[in-house]
Design an enzyme around this catalytic site. Structure first.
Site, PDB file in Angstrom:
ATOM      1  N   ASP A  69       5.767 -10.368  -1.601  1.00  0.00           N
ATOM      2  CA  ASP A  69       4.500 -10.086  -2.284  1.00  0.00           C
ATOM      3  C   ASP A  69       3.676 -11.347  -2.486  1.00  0.00           C
ATOM      4  OD1 ASP A  69       5.318  -7.479  -2.363  1.00  0.00           O
ATOM      5  OD2 ASP A  69       5.788  -7.449  -4.496  1.00  0.00           O
ATOM      6  N   GLY A  70       4.355 -12.457  -2.774  1.00  0.00           N
ATOM      7  CA  GLY A  70       3.633 -13.717  -2.987  1.00  0.00           C
ATOM      8  C   GLY A  70       2.878 -14.167  -1.750  1.00  0.00           C
ATOM      9  N   ASN A 143      -3.380  -9.171  -8.003  1.00  0.00           N
ATOM     10  CA  ASN A 143      -2.414  -8.841  -9.049  1.00  0.00           C
ATOM     11  C   ASN A 143      -2.970  -9.030 -10.453  1.00  0.00           C
ATOM     12  OD1 ASN A 143      -0.209  -7.885  -7.673  1.00  0.00           O
ATOM     13  ND2 ASN A 143       1.155  -9.563  -8.211  1.00  0.00           N
ATOM     14  N   ALA A 185       4.170  -6.640 -11.835  1.00  0.00           N
ATOM     15  CA  ALA A 185       4.499  -8.060 -11.738  1.00  0.00           C
ATOM     16  C   ALA A 185       4.656  -8.659 -13.142  1.00  0.00           C
ATOM     17  CB  ALA A 185       3.432  -8.784 -10.915  1.00  0.00           C
ATOM     18  N   TYR A 186       3.909  -9.715 -13.453  1.00  0.00           N
ATOM     19  CA  TYR A 186       4.064 -10.437 -14.721  1.00  0.00           C
ATOM     20  C   TYR A 186       3.836  -9.510 -15.918  1.00  0.00           C
ATOM     21  CZ  TYR A 186       3.825 -14.697 -17.644  1.00  0.00           C
ATOM     22  OH  TYR A 186       4.056 -15.691 -18.563  1.00  0.00           O
ATOM     23  N   LEU A 188       4.468  -6.401 -16.240  1.00  0.00           N
ATOM     24  CA  LEU A 188       5.654  -5.567 -16.477  1.00  0.00           C
ATOM     25  C   LEU A 188       6.734  -6.357 -17.201  1.00  0.00           C
ATOM     26  CD1 LEU A 188       7.166  -2.881 -15.976  1.00  0.00           C
ATOM     27  CD2 LEU A 188       7.917  -3.829 -13.785  1.00  0.00           C
ATOM     28  N   SER A 189       6.962  -7.612 -16.781  1.00  0.00           N
ATOM     29  CA  SER A 189       7.999  -8.418 -17.428  1.00  0.00           C
ATOM     30  C   SER A 189       7.617  -8.780 -18.859  1.00  0.00           C
ATOM     31  CB  SER A 189       8.270  -9.689 -16.614  1.00  0.00           C
ATOM     32  OG  SER A 189       7.150 -10.541 -16.608  1.00  0.00           O
TER      33      SER A 189
END
Length: 288
Positions: A69-70, A143, A185-186, A188-189
């Protein structure tokens, strides 16, 4: 869509990337499809190319991105004004945005040549930093845009407005403003929700907020989100799609809205968004 010209961009640090580039060029050549390489990708296989990501995107009908993804995020950042459709092949660790793993490269070529794939139009964030009334930074994000503290382990205060109305002043490690694509991504975390790609919303998620009632807020994708630091003594940084952080001068305003551009992201017909979620997040259900 059955493209006659494709561009190949690989994460050159991934094991097996050079071999995969060679295999794809051979397969596309046999199928009568012209495959151009981005400069670093060409060097990886001992070839020569002067094409940047943006130049390759202007020449190709479809970009084949090899990595995780990155890598796709990096390509979107490099495309600048012209957003070219992307077909991702995963040689990374997670690959929410990719179609297939590298071992299935022949299936990828067959799908592309025959046009047996569809596009999911992914929303992009238009991110601006304004200082003294002038725009000093302007970029796109697939994102998220993250406003966060630096090396000092100290909470920052971020005044946040939605459509010119005050939302709150977050006292937290930072703030993530994410698209539906970035919601896995971020955000969600940091405890944010998962948003379906076509849900038509963005999410504002605080990172480690001091006030426990500060939770993610979902807003329409037509909204204008503005964030300003409240305290001049603590450095605040802006990071867009994981790229290098930029120090925000005190008094700057980060403005985030939906871009008029979208990313056409290739998806195979047999792989729905929810099937990808089940696979990547290892949701197996309950046996009870």
């Amino acid at each position: 869509m059955s493209p006659k010209t494709v561009g190949i961009i690989a994460h050159t640090g991934k094991p097996g990337a050079a071999e995969l580039v060679g295999q794809l060029r051979t397969e596309f050549g046999q199928a009568g499809v012209t495959a151009h390489l981005e400069s670093a990708t060409a060097a990886l296989v001992g070839d020569t190319s002067n094409l940047t990501i943006a130049e390759l995107g202007a020449e190709a009908e479809l970009l084949i991105v090899l990595g995780g993804d990155g890598t796709i995020l990096n390509v979107v950042g490099g495309l600048k004004d012209k957003i070219t459709p992307v077909f991702g092949i995963n040689i990374g660790s997670l690959g929410f945005l990719t179609c297939l793993n590298s071992s299935a490269y022949r299936q990828a070529v067959e799908s592309i040549v025959s046009g047996k794939f569809a596009f999911s139009d992914r929303a992009l964030l238009a991110v601006e930093v304004k200082q003294n009334g002038s725009v000093v930074i302007e970029t796109l994000a697939l994102n998220d845009a993250v406003i966060s503290r630096g090396k000092i382990s100290r909470l920052i205060r971020l005044r946040t407005r939605v459509n010119s109305e005050s939302l709150t002043e977050f006292n937290a490690d930072g703030l993530v403003i994410a698209t539906p694509t970035g919601s896995t991504a971020y955000s969600l975390s940091a405890g944010g929700p998962i948003l379906a790609p076509q849900s038509g919303v963005f999410v504002i998620t605080p990172i480690c907020p001091h006030v426990l009632t500060n939770r993610s807020v979902i807003v329409e994708d037509s909204s204008l989100i503005e964030v300003e630091a409240s305290n001049a003594e603590t450095p605040v940084y802006l990071t867009v799609d994981g790229r290098d952080p930029v120090l925000l001068e005190f008094g700057s305003t980060v403005s985030i809205r939906s871009s008029d551009k979208v990313l056409p992201l290739a998806m195979l017909p047999e792989l729905s968004f929810f099937s990808v979620l089940r696979q990547k997040l290892k949701w197996s259900g309950s046996n009870v």
